[in-house]
Design an enzyme around this catalytic site. Sequence first.
Site, short mmCIF file in Angstrom:
data_model
loop_
_atom_site.label_atom_id
_atom_site.label_comp_id
_atom_site.label_asym_id
_atom_site.label_seq_id
_atom_site.Cartn_x
_atom_site.Cartn_y
_atom_site.Cartn_z
N LYS A 1 27.37 167.90 -0.72
CA LYS A 1 26.61 166.67 -0.95
C LYS A 1 26.09 166.66 -2.37
CE LYS A 1 25.25 163.10 1.52
NZ LYS A 1 25.94 162.64 2.73
N ASN B 1 25.44 149.23 4.15
CA ASN B 1 26.86 149.31 4.53
C ASN B 1 27.00 149.53 6.04
OD1 ASN B 1 29.19 151.29 5.25
ND2 ASN B 1 29.96 150.16 3.49
N LYS C 1 29.39 167.66 10.64
CA LYS C 1 30.24 166.48 10.89
C LYS C 1 31.71 166.86 10.83
CE LYS C 1 27.19 163.20 8.57
NZ LYS C 1 27.00 161.95 7.84
N THR D 1 32.21 153.95 8.61
CA THR D 1 31.01 154.56 9.18
C THR D 1 30.54 153.71 10.37
OG1 THR D 1 30.42 155.37 7.00
CG2 THR D 1 28.68 155.44 8.66
N SER E 1 37.49 159.15 5.11
CA SER E 1 37.62 159.78 3.79
C SER E 1 38.71 160.85 3.82
CB SER E 1 36.31 160.47 3.39
OG SER E 1 35.48 159.57 2.71
N LYS F 1 33.16 168.78 1.25
CA LYS F 1 33.33 167.32 1.22
C LYS F 1 32.02 166.66 1.56
CE LYS F 1 35.96 163.50 1.63
NZ LYS F 1 35.06 162.91 0.62
N1 GLU Z 1 28.36 159.97 2.71
C1 GLU Z 1 29.06 159.88 3.96
C2 GLU Z 1 28.44 160.80 4.98
O1 GLU Z 1 27.28 161.16 4.88
C3 GLU Z 1 30.56 160.06 3.79
C4 GLU Z 1 31.01 161.36 3.22
C5 GLU Z 1 32.48 161.39 2.91
O2 GLU Z 1 33.15 160.41 3.15
O3 GLU Z 1 32.93 162.42 2.41
O4 GLU Z 1 29.02 161.15 5.97
#
Ligand code: GLU
Length: 431
Positions: free
Chosen positions: A123, A238, A111, A207, A365, A87
């Site tokens: 990613k 954002n 994370k 976020t 998410s 993810k």
């Molecule tokens: N791009 C965001 C991050 O770096 C969200 C990733 C997601 O929601 O899967 O954490």
Amino acid sequence: MKAEEVKQANHQSNESINLENLSVFERTQQVIKQALGKLGYEDEFYELLKEPLRLLTVRIPVRMDDGSVKIFTGYRAQHNDSVGPTKGGIRFHPNVTEEEVKALSMWMSIKCGITNLPYGGGKGGIQCDPREMSFRELERLSRGYVRAISQIVGPTKDIPAPDVFTNSQIMGWMMDEYSRIREFDSPGFITGKPLVLGGSAGRESSTAKGVTICLREAAEVAGIQIEGARVIIQGFGNAGSFLAKFLHDAGAKIVGISDALGALYDPEGLDIEYLLDRRDSFGTVTNLFPPQLTNKELLVQECDILVPAAIENQITEENAAEIKAKILVEAANGPTTLKATEILTEKGVLIVPDVLASAGGVVVSYFEWVQNNQGYYWSEEEVEEKLEKILTASFHNVYDTSRRLKIDMRLSSYIVGLRRMAEASRWRGWV
Ligand code: GLU
């Protein structure tokens, strides 16, 4: 705990390495190695986790509005899927590289590990400048990317989301393209969608909500009152703009903000409502004022709390000693080098690292994906309550680990974040 103790415990293995010259990818490997070492895992675990399991490079032809065809390069990296599907977001940026996407996928693993989501990290990125592309060109690029990576993604394989310069409209196009390819509606393929396409309440500001929760907890352990605290936020996209709003509402004094063009600073506090009202969709607002400060100058101004919410490598060996903040909360991915982390820790600055502070986005998410899978949707209050619980617990888990092991919070985040992935890999018989 004394700063010197932290330094020693933290970087015993760093002595022979010039930390400042490491790329973001090498930096990530370095901390992964230290974390697995502290957890007592054999070298095979590091060999497994030091690179993504899968990396796809794609070239995407896009018909531009003037009739010409431009070929864009994109990537999707999947770090490790021992815990569950991978993810992580997709960024559209001229500086996207293979190395960066790989590092970012590894950060996503951390994370998800810290917040205990049933995912590994992934990613994606496309080298492009969305600020110079039309709406329809962006749509064609977004759809082309999904066609190019469709084999390796999906609701139970790898679930993308927004990241730098991508938004809910782009997620909507991507979801539609994927659903057409599969020939059934697949909202769970991607998160960060518009509400009417199966998005989650509270995703857009999640976020920043997560950063706010971590910042609040950090302020409490550091003995700083949020009410009246002087905060500098680098970046007004954002994360930065919502964060400015939440902290302003909580009574903090936002004394500095910046965008890609420059920075504003006022020790009496900026007019946040005005700035929020006037920012454009890329977060640009400083162009409305005569030039004041550069981004670099902003970081070293007087404040209690500093939040880099823009891009990588902003706090380095060069400026770390001049930082005035008592707490550094990393809302951006990778804003601080390892050498700067050492310098700040020595100065007694409490660092809330990116992999913890910016995890609110992926947590919501996950909620979005759960709601898509069950076809039943939650209220914003429910989402916020669940996010609050997860991030508060995650903060204290990482903080307590750092105190117990006398290490900084970056290393303790990696320790907390990697343990489950290493165990899952062992139970699967991979190592
Ligand atoms: N791009 C965001 C991050 O770096 C969200 C990733 C997601 O929601 O899967 O954490």
